[in-house]
Scaffold this active site. Structure first.
Site, mmCIF file in Angstrom:
data_model
loop_
_atom_site.group_PDB
_atom_site.id
_atom_site.type_symbol
_atom_site.label_atom_id
_atom_site.label_comp_id
_atom_site.label_asym_id
_atom_site.label_seq_id
_atom_site.Cartn_x
_atom_site.Cartn_y
_atom_site.Cartn_z
ATOM 1 N N ARG A 89 7.743 -11.711 23.891
ATOM 2 C CA ARG A 89 6.455 -11.006 23.938
ATOM 3 C C ARG A 89 6.642 -9.509 24.166
ATOM 4 N NH1 ARG A 89 5.283 -8.916 28.821
ATOM 5 N NH2 ARG A 89 6.567 -9.761 30.500
ATOM 6 N N TYR A 132 12.281 -17.763 34.810
ATOM 7 C CA TYR A 132 12.681 -18.614 33.685
ATOM 8 C C TYR A 132 13.187 -20.013 34.060
ATOM 9 C CZ TYR A 132 12.616 -14.231 31.006
ATOM 10 O OH TYR A 132 12.247 -13.055 30.411
ATOM 11 N N GLU A 156 23.975 -15.111 32.297
ATOM 12 C CA GLU A 156 22.561 -15.170 32.649
ATOM 13 C C GLU A 156 21.906 -16.406 32.030
ATOM 14 O OE1 GLU A 156 18.597 -12.329 32.668
ATOM 15 O OE2 GLU A 156 19.782 -12.482 30.832
ATOM 16 N N CYS A 165 9.847 -12.441 29.383
ATOM 17 C CA CYS A 165 9.788 -11.657 28.138
ATOM 18 C C CYS A 165 10.099 -12.567 26.952
ATOM 19 C CB CYS A 165 10.756 -10.477 28.206
ATOM 20 S SG CYS A 165 10.322 -9.263 29.465
ATOM 21 N N TRP A 209 19.562 -8.434 37.621
ATOM 22 C CA TRP A 209 18.273 -8.772 38.222
ATOM 23 C C TRP A 209 18.073 -8.113 39.584
ATOM 24 C CZ3 TRP A 209 13.960 -11.293 36.546
ATOM 25 C CH2 TRP A 209 14.047 -11.980 35.323
ATOM 26 N N ASP A 235 12.461 -4.746 24.765
ATOM 27 C CA ASP A 235 13.075 -3.442 24.987
ATOM 28 C C ASP A 235 14.225 -3.306 23.992
ATOM 29 O OD1 ASP A 235 14.688 -1.353 25.871
ATOM 30 O OD2 ASP A 235 15.117 -2.237 27.823
#
Length: 306
Positions: free
Chosen positions: A208, A128, A64, A180, A86, A211
Site C-alpha cells: 500500500r 506483520y 526479517e 506496508c 525496526w 518507499d
C-alpha cells in the site's frame, strides 16, 4: 535482447523524479509520489531479483522475512541476528516517554541484555508476524494464515482464496507501523516438461505504501525468498513474483540516491538455491539460502523516515 527486469524499478524512480506529485507526508520529510505501479519478475530459472544498481543487503531482508514467519513482534530476536531496521520506532517511543536522549547503540544494548527492558520497550505491537500467524477473531480464536495457505496449496491449488494479509483494522492503532506490504496472493498453473506436468506457483504482493529509495529493493528480494520457501514446501516450481504498489513514493531527501541509481546500468541478477528442505515453513534459517553471482554497485547511504 530482452530488457533487464531491473529497469522496471529504474523506470519508477525516473517517473517519480520527473512527474511525481509533491506531497507532505506523515514523516514530515515530504515525497514525490504516484498512485499504482507494477513490476513482474520471472523466478523460474532460479533468478533472485536483488537489485544491482546499489547493494541490497539481502541477508538482512531475508532474516526479517524469517522473523515475520515466526510470528514474533519484539526487536530483541532481530537484534540477536544483527538486524537493526525496526529499532527506530521503539527508540523514538522510548525517548519521547522518558525524555532520555539515549543513543541507538545503547538502546539496542539494553534490549539485548535485559529481557524485562526488551519486553517493555522492544515490542512493536501486533505487526506483520502476529497477523500472519496469530490473527485473533472476535471470538478469541487464533488463525494461522500461513499454515492455512500451505494446506490449501497442497489440497486445492486452483482456489482463488489463497492469500494472507496483515491489515487488521481493529489493531492498527496498536502497531508501531501499519503494514506496508499488506496482501499476498498465490496462483498455481501447470506446464509440461519432457512429458511430466509441473505445478508453477506465482505470488502477487500488494504494497500500500512503497518507499522506492530504500524499501522497495529490500521488500522485493525478501518476497522472492518467501515465494521460494513456499514453493519448496508444496513441491512446486517458483513462477512469477508480481509486485504491486499503491502509494509509490520517493522521499525528497533521496533525490541524490535516485539520480545515482539512474546513472548506473543494471548487472545480471544473482541466483538463489535453497540448500536444505526443512520439515515445515517454520524451519528455515539464513544458512539455507545460497545466493551466487551477486555483483552490485556500491551501497548508497540514505536516511530512513520514521
Amino acid at each position: 535482447m530482452l530488457r533487464h527486469p531491473e529497469y522496471q524499478y529504474l523506470d519508477l524512480i525516473e517517473h517519480l523524479l520527473e512527474k511525481g506529485s509533491r506531497r507532505i507526508d506523515r514523516t514530515g520529510v515530504g515525497t514525490q509520489s504516484m498512485f499504482g505501479a507494477m513490476m513482474r519478475f520471472d523466478l523460474s530459472d532460479g533468478t533472485f531479483p536483488v537489485f544491482t544498481t546499489k547493494r541490497v543487503y539481502w541477508k538482512t531482508a531475508v532474516k526479517e522475512m524469517l522473523w515475520f514467519l515466526t510470528g514474533q513482534t519484539n526487536i530483541q530476536s532481530l537484534l540477536r541476528e544483527n538486524v537493526r531496521i525496526w529499532t527506530d520506532w521503539p527508540l523514538d517511543k522510548y525517548r519521547k516517554a522518558t525524555g532520555e536522549n539515549i543513543s541507538q547503540d545503547d538502546f539496542e544494548a539494553k534490549v539485548l541484555a535485559d529481557d524485562e527492558f526488551a519486553q517493555r520497550w522492544g515490542d512493536l505491537g501486533p505487526v506483520y508476524g502476529k497477523q500472519w500467524r496469530r490473527w485473533v477473531d472476535a471470538n478469541g480464536k487464533e488463525h494461522d494464515q500461513i499454515a492455512t495457505l500451505i494446506q490449501t496449496l497442497k489440497t486445492n491449488p486452483a482456489s482463488r482464496r489463497m492469500l494472507f494479509h496483515a491489515w487488521n483494522v481493529g489493531e492498527l492503532d496498536q502497531m508501531a507501523l501499519p503494514p506496508c506490504h499488506m496482501t499476498y496472493q498465490f496462483y498455481v498453473s501447470e506446464r509440461e516438461e519432457f512429458g511430466e506436468k509441473k505445478q508453477i506457483i506465482s505470488m502477487l504482493c500488494l504494497q500500500r505504501s512503497a518507499d522506492c529509495g530504500l524499501g522497495v529493493p529490500f521488500n522485493s528480494c525478501q518476497q522472492a525468498a518467501l515465494l521460494a520457501m513456499i514453493a519448496q514446501q508444496v513441491d512446486m516450481v517458483p513462477g512469477e513474483l508480481i509486485w504491486m504498489g499503491g502509494d509509490v513514493h520517493l522521499y525528497l531527501n533521496h533525490f541524490d540516491l535516485a539520480k545515482t541509481l539512474l546513472s548506473r546500468e543494471p548487472r545480471p541478477f544473482p541466483k538463489l538455491r535453497l540448500i536444505r528442505r526443512p520439515d515445515t515453513i517454520d524451519g528455515y534459517r539464513i544458512e539455507d539460502f545460497e545466493v551466487t553471482g551477486y555483483d552490485p554497485y556500491p551501497a548508497i547511504e540514505a536516511p530512513v523516515a520514521v
